[in-house]
Design a protein around this motif. Structure first.
Motif, PDB file in Angstrom:
ATOM      1  N   PRO A 135     -44.260   4.742  -7.181  1.00  0.00           N
ATOM      2  CA  PRO A 135     -43.924   4.571  -8.648  1.00  0.00           C
ATOM      3  C   PRO A 135     -45.129   4.083  -9.582  1.00  0.00           C
ATOM      4  CG  PRO A 135     -42.001   3.816  -7.311  1.00  0.00           C
ATOM      5  CD  PRO A 135     -43.063   4.144  -6.435  1.00  0.00           C
ATOM      6  N   THR A 159     -43.330   1.642 -14.723  1.00  0.00           N
ATOM      7  CA  THR A 159     -43.166   1.595 -13.489  1.00  0.00           C
ATOM      8  C   THR A 159     -41.720   1.421 -13.147  1.00  0.00           C
ATOM      9  OG1 THR A 159     -45.364   0.620 -12.739  1.00  0.00           O
ATOM     10  CG2 THR A 159     -43.514   0.363 -11.328  1.00  0.00           C
ATOM     11  N   THR A 185     -39.338   4.151 -11.400  1.00  0.00           N
ATOM     12  CA  THR A 185     -38.705   3.621 -10.027  1.00  0.00           C
ATOM     13  C   THR A 185     -37.179   3.927 -10.132  1.00  0.00           C
ATOM     14  OG1 THR A 185     -40.328   1.794  -9.820  1.00  0.00           O
ATOM     15  CG2 THR A 185     -38.059   1.880  -8.507  1.00  0.00           C
ATOM     16  N   THR A 217     -35.238  -0.706  -6.752  1.00  0.00           N
ATOM     17  CA  THR A 217     -36.174  -1.077  -8.059  1.00  0.00           C
ATOM     18  C   THR A 217     -36.709  -2.563  -7.791  1.00  0.00           C
ATOM     19  OG1 THR A 217     -34.752   0.363  -9.288  1.00  0.00           O
ATOM     20  CG2 THR A 217     -36.496  -1.382 -10.693  1.00  0.00           C
ATOM     21  N   THR A 257     -39.415  -2.089  -5.073  1.00  0.00           N
ATOM     22  CA  THR A 257     -40.867  -1.727  -5.842  1.00  0.00           C
ATOM     23  C   THR A 257     -41.528  -2.543  -6.505  1.00  0.00           C
ATOM     24  OG1 THR A 257     -40.045   0.700  -5.417  1.00  0.00           O
ATOM     25  CG2 THR A 257     -41.746   0.362  -6.899  1.00  0.00           C
TER      26      THR A 257
END
Length: 446
Positions: A83, A123, A127, A164, A167
């Motif tokens: 992502p 991002t 994500t 999330t 990431t």
């Protein structure tokens, strides 16, 4: 060998360099540890049994490669750094196409901070969207592995939140490696994810060859071919066309500046690995719309990298995207203006538009062979698998995205180590004392 050992001792004797290496290894170890932690609500034993009976191709296999196998393991780092890469590519394209982003990019350090912050926000959005898609993917392919006690809504919510957070944590690790470690953090994380699959693929190939008499010699030949391909990939990544540049003499007080003959390095492969990633994503799209028996055959044609049609279409798409991406990220007009502002000029070419046209024509000529070589590297896994009959997992390391990323990241990291050594008057990592491609005072900084 003695000189190499001495170089390693020199590296370890530099406290700053030693701290950077240890810090980088520590954060990479944290990432690899998290890649083996399964999501809440997933039975890892049942998931492993399901994954053995399933195969992936196309963009899903690419994501799993970049995530170091965490995608298939339903890890908390299942989405990996992808992502963030997607958001970075989007922002990079915006800085080329949108004047507001171009202005922000020219603001120096403050503009860079704004762009980085915007990339982080994007991002998060990317994500969240990919996390919902991943939940749907888990329900479709790994439904029996989901613990029955988890409700549908609760499982979806917790999975999206954990993915999330995972990431963003990986993104933070990459930024910390870049700031306080060695090399580019994002690239190192991707490379470590790719390398994590190499020992298993190597063991599978060795076991496959050991079962038949005489195949050990073929395995040795495969290793030799792999080394030769790596050398060719290094040449492609570091190949530049040096355009001579002269600077007019300037006298400031009693000192004279300029008047030196330098060069403008134009990379043969300016697009890097992006055309291969785009091509793999494009060829995955037809498989989403293939239905029925004929559709299934068409889908296999676009996912089987040993197919002749796949290689042909893939090569054309890679070459096309190489020219497109190079045109987006390379601006001859900006380089021409920078040369003019610094009293620089190309011998025999007038400043201004003629210089822009001259640099653009050189890039067009050197981009074509670079694009052809990039396409050849992209189809090498299929060619090697057909030629030697090796396992698919091992053949993927003979070209494509994996090889380009590994070679590029290793070269970049070695260049940074060598720079640290040369600053302290130590010999470099190579016999000549310098890795080709490292920035020197003789190169024009654009």
């Amino acid at each position: 060998m003695k000189k190499f050992i001495q170089t390693l001792k020199n590296i370890w004797s530099i406290e700053e360099l030693r701290s950077k290496i240890l810090f980088t290894l520590l954060l990479v170890a944290v990432y690899r540890l998290g890649a083996h932690i399964t999501l809440p609500g997933i039975n890892p034993i049942a998931l492993e049994q399901l994954s053995k009976s399933q195969s992936q191709n196309g963009i899903l296999d690419l994501i799993n490669t970049f995530a170091g196998g965490a995608f298939n393991m339903a890890s908390i780092f299942a989405l990996g750094i992808m992502p963030y890469i997607t958001a970075s590519i989007f922002v990079q394209l915006m800085t080329v196409l949108v004047p507001t982003f171009q202005k922000m990019q020219k603001e120096g350090e403050s503009g860079r901070k704004k762009i980085n912050q915007l990339t982080r926000y994007i991002t998060v959005l990317v994500t969240v969207v990919q996390a919902f898609a991943y939940v749907a993917y888990l329900r479709q392919t790994s439904g029996p592995a989901i613990v029955p006690g988890f409700g549908a809504a609760y499982f979806t919510l917790t999975t999206v939140v954990v993915l999330t957070a995972g990431t963003l944590f990986v993104m933070w690790l990459g930024e910390k490696i870049t700031d306080k470690g060695l090399g580019n953090g994002t690239s190192l994380i991707i490379m470590m994810g790719i390398l994590a699959r190499l020992p298993q693929a190597f063991a599978q190939e060795l076991s496959f060859r050991s079962e038949r008499t005489g195949d050990i010699l073929i395995f040795i030949i495969e290793i030799a071919v792999y080394i030769a391909i790596n050398m060719g990939c290094i040449l492609l990544i570091q190949a530049v066309r040096k355009v001579p540049v002269n600077y007019a003499k300037q006298i400031v007080g009693n000192r004279q500046f300029g008047g030196a003959r330098q060069f403008l390095p134009l990379k043969v492969n300016s697009a890097g690995v992006m055309p291969i990633i785009f091509a793999q994503a494009i060829l995955f799209i037809p498989t989403l719309f293939t239905l029925g028996k004929n559709g299934g055959d068409l889908g296999r044609m676009f996912t089987d990298h040993t197919s002749g049609w796949y290689m042909l279409i893939y090569s054309v798409v890679v070459i096309g995207f190489t020219f497109l991406y190079t045109a987006l990220i390379f601006n001859p007009k900006q380089i021409s203006d920078n040369l003019k502002q610094n009293n620089g000029f190309i011998p025999g070419v007038k400043p201004g538009q003629p210089t822009t046209d001259y640099i653009g024509s050189i890039m067009d000529r050197i981009t074509f062979p670079g694009a052809v070589m990039l396409a050849f590297i992209g189809i090498l896994p299929g060619l090697i698998q057909l030629l030697f009959g090796m396992t698919q997992a091992f053949s993927m390391f003979f070209g494509g995205t994996s090889l380009l990323i590994m070679v590029g990241v290793v070269l970049d990291t070695l260049q940074q180590i060598e720079t640290q050594l040369m600053m302290r008057q130590y010999d470099g990592l190579m016999k000549g004392g310098r890795i080709q491609g490292r920035q020197t005072s003789s190169a024009v900084q654009i």
